[in-house]
Design a protein around this motif. Structure first.
Motif, mmCIF file in Angstrom:
data_model
loop_
_atom_site.group_PDB
_atom_site.id
_atom_site.type_symbol
_atom_site.label_atom_id
_atom_site.label_comp_id
_atom_site.label_asym_id
_atom_site.label_seq_id
_atom_site.Cartn_x
_atom_site.Cartn_y
_atom_site.Cartn_z
ATOM 1 N N ARG A 1 20.664 -13.863 36.886
ATOM 2 C CA ARG A 1 20.490 -14.118 35.448
ATOM 3 C C ARG A 1 19.464 -15.208 35.182
ATOM 4 O O ARG A 1 18.636 -15.088 34.278
ATOM 5 N N PHE A 2 19.525 -16.306 35.935
ATOM 6 C CA PHE A 2 18.668 -17.446 35.653
ATOM 7 C C PHE A 2 17.393 -17.506 36.485
ATOM 8 O O PHE A 2 16.612 -18.453 36.345
ATOM 9 N N THR A 3 17.175 -16.511 37.347
ATOM 10 C CA THR A 3 15.914 -16.460 38.101
ATOM 11 C C THR A 3 15.162 -15.155 37.872
ATOM 12 O O THR A 3 13.999 -15.052 38.251
ATOM 13 N N GLY A 4 15.808 -14.167 37.277
ATOM 14 C CA GLY A 4 15.165 -12.873 37.067
ATOM 15 C C GLY A 4 14.914 -12.127 38.372
ATOM 16 O O GLY A 4 14.081 -11.238 38.422
ATOM 17 N N ALA A 5 15.661 -12.473 39.404
ATOM 18 C CA ALA A 5 15.450 -11.857 40.719
ATOM 19 C C ALA A 5 16.190 -10.529 40.838
ATOM 20 O O ALA A 5 17.152 -10.263 40.114
ATOM 21 N N ARG A 6 15.741 -9.720 41.758
ATOM 22 C CA ARG A 6 16.411 -8.477 42.109
ATOM 23 C C ARG A 6 17.630 -8.817 42.968
ATOM 24 O O ARG A 6 17.618 -9.785 43.716
ATOM 25 N N VAL A 7 18.647 -7.954 42.939
ATOM 26 C CA VAL A 7 19.831 -8.179 43.763
ATOM 27 C C VAL A 7 19.452 -8.195 45.244
ATOM 28 O O VAL A 7 19.989 -8.982 46.019
ATOM 29 N N SER A 8 18.515 -7.356 45.646
ATOM 30 C CA SER A 8 18.113 -7.311 47.059
ATOM 31 C C SER A 8 17.471 -8.621 47.507
ATOM 32 O O SER A 8 17.539 -8.976 48.684
ATOM 33 N N TYR B 1 12.298 -18.060 46.960
ATOM 34 C CA TYR B 1 12.486 -16.698 47.440
ATOM 35 C C TYR B 1 11.396 -16.476 48.486
ATOM 36 O O TYR B 1 10.232 -16.241 48.146
ATOM 37 N N PRO B 2 11.757 -16.578 49.778
ATOM 38 C CA PRO B 2 10.747 -16.434 50.829
ATOM 39 C C PRO B 2 10.118 -15.041 50.831
ATOM 40 O O PRO B 2 10.760 -14.055 50.452
ATOM 41 N N LYS B 3 8.902 -14.981 51.247
ATOM 42 C CA LYS B 3 8.136 -13.742 51.315
ATOM 43 C C LYS B 3 8.933 -12.626 52.001
ATOM 44 O O LYS B 3 8.904 -11.474 51.578
ATOM 45 N N ALA B 4 9.667 -12.970 53.033
ATOM 46 C CA ALA B 4 10.389 -11.971 53.823
ATOM 47 C C ALA B 4 11.478 -11.243 53.035
ATOM 48 O O ALA B 4 11.894 -10.155 53.435
ATOM 49 N N ILE B 5 11.957 -11.815 51.917
ATOM 50 C CA ILE B 5 13.027 -11.153 51.164
ATOM 51 C C ILE B 5 12.559 -10.622 49.810
ATOM 52 O O ILE B 5 13.350 -10.030 49.081
ATOM 53 N N THR B 6 11.286 -10.794 49.478
ATOM 54 C CA THR B 6 10.789 -10.299 48.189
ATOM 55 C C THR B 6 10.362 -8.840 48.321
ATOM 56 O O THR B 6 10.053 -8.363 49.416
ATOM 57 N N LYS B 7 10.342 -8.140 47.202
ATOM 58 C CA LYS B 7 9.923 -6.746 47.196
ATOM 59 C C LYS B 7 8.479 -6.658 47.686
ATOM 60 O O LYS B 7 7.610 -7.387 47.212
ATOM 61 N N GLY B 8 8.236 -5.813 48.625
ATOM 62 C CA GLY B 8 6.900 -5.651 49.177
ATOM 63 C C GLY B 8 6.530 -6.720 50.185
ATOM 64 O O GLY B 8 5.514 -6.618 50.854
ATOM 65 N N ILE C 1 6.840 -15.691 37.543
ATOM 66 C CA ILE C 1 8.229 -15.876 37.973
ATOM 67 C C ILE C 1 8.813 -14.578 38.508
ATOM 68 O O ILE C 1 9.521 -14.573 39.525
ATOM 69 N N SER C 2 8.533 -13.472 37.837
ATOM 70 C CA SER C 2 9.160 -12.199 38.208
ATOM 71 C C SER C 2 8.595 -11.607 39.499
ATOM 72 O O SER C 2 9.271 -10.828 40.163
ATOM 73 N N GLY C 3 7.357 -11.972 39.831
ATOM 74 C CA GLY C 3 6.753 -11.430 41.039
ATOM 75 C C GLY C 3 6.069 -10.089 40.843
ATOM 76 O O GLY C 3 5.644 -9.468 41.823
ATOM 77 N N HIS C 4 5.956 -9.632 39.600
ATOM 78 C CA HIS C 4 5.245 -8.373 39.361
ATOM 79 C C HIS C 4 3.771 -8.536 39.704
ATOM 80 O O HIS C 4 3.185 -9.599 39.471
ATOM 81 N N LYS C 5 3.178 -7.484 40.231
ATOM 82 C CA LYS C 5 1.769 -7.532 40.637
ATOM 83 C C LYS C 5 0.830 -7.600 39.437
ATOM 84 O O LYS C 5 -0.241 -8.183 39.520
ATOM 85 N N ASN C 6 1.230 -6.978 38.328
ATOM 86 C CA ASN C 6 0.364 -6.955 37.149
ATOM 87 C C ASN C 6 1.203 -6.865 35.881
ATOM 88 O O ASN C 6 2.404 -6.620 35.939
ATOM 89 N N LEU C 7 0.549 -7.050 34.757
ATOM 90 C CA LEU C 7 1.255 -7.034 33.473
ATOM 91 C C LEU C 7 1.774 -5.646 33.128
ATOM 92 O O LEU C 7 2.796 -5.517 32.455
ATOM 93 N N ALA C 8 1.084 -4.608 33.586
ATOM 94 C CA ALA C 8 1.535 -3.250 33.304
ATOM 95 C C ALA C 8 2.898 -2.982 33.935
ATOM 96 O O ALA C 8 3.788 -2.400 33.302
ATOM 97 N N SER C 9 3.079 -3.410 35.177
ATOM 98 C CA SER C 9 4.382 -3.184 35.818
ATOM 99 C C SER C 9 5.465 -4.062 35.190
ATOM 100 O O SER C 9 6.623 -3.645 35.093
#
Length: 191
Positions: free
Chosen positions: A37-44, A61-68, A163-171
């Motif tokens: 809720r307070f980080t906007g992170a994915r459950v994974s 959130y270390p690189k090893a656990i982020t999406k992609g 903060i969200s880690g999205h690659k671009n504004l479209a996503s």
């Protein structure tokens, strides 16, 4: 839970998020939901955090656990989240009979050697959302709700993306909901 895998998770208000989290089993489930809720992170991502990722000022959130696995993200600590994490650290100590080490999972599964599974959290969330009579709720509800709340508060999309880690504004825009009031405000701002 979402009925269709292609559908979007429900966006909840702050009061609804409070209600949903209160219906989750205590301890790790509630704390995990609060982190999302307070980080906007994915459950994974959130379920794989270790105590070494937490400071009083931020969550890494270390690189090893982020999406992609493309980049690490550091998110400033929300004061309400800090209170919940400090309480959970004390409870974790009591449950496990020792202070957590930096490489211990914050949200252990059936044993401290592995983190809670997405499925275990999802099952608890399904029960909580049914009790609250919320539809289309999934673990992504926390992420969509957080990002939409930030947008509605006037936070620039580029800052939300950082903060969200999205690659671009479209996503990122796929996650965001625009209320009828916001649509009216756009129209009223036209020259």
């Amino acid at each position: 839970m979402k009925n269709m895998r292609g559908g979007q998770a429900q966006i909840l208000s702050s009061a609804q998020l409070n209600q949903l989290i209160a219906e989750l089993p205590g301890g790790s489930h509630r704390t995990l939901a609060t982190v999302m809720r307070f980080t906007g992170a994915r459950v994974s991502e959130a379920r794989q955090l270790t105590w070494g990722c937490i400071t009083r000022n931020a969550i890494l959130y270390p690189k090893a656990i982020t999406k992609g696995k493309l980049a690490s993200r550091t998110i400033n600590m929300h004061p309400d989240l800090l209170v919940v994490l400090e309480r959970w650290r004390s409870d974790w100590n009591t449950i496990n009979g020792r202070k957590p080490q930096s490489d211990d999972w914050i949200f252990p599964g059936r044993s401290v050697s592995a983190p809670i599974t997405r499925q275990a959290f999802g099952l608890a969330l399904k029960g909580a959302s049914a009790h609250c009579r919320f539809e289309k709720v999934s673990s992504h509800t926390f992420r969509r709700s957080a990002l939409t709340a930030a947008k509605s508060a006037g936070v620039p999309l580029a800052d939300i993306r950082a903060i969200s880690g999205h690659k671009n504004l479209a996503s990122l825009s796929i996650y965001l909901h625009t209320s009828e009031e916001e649509k009216k405000a756009v129209v009223m701002s036209f020259a």
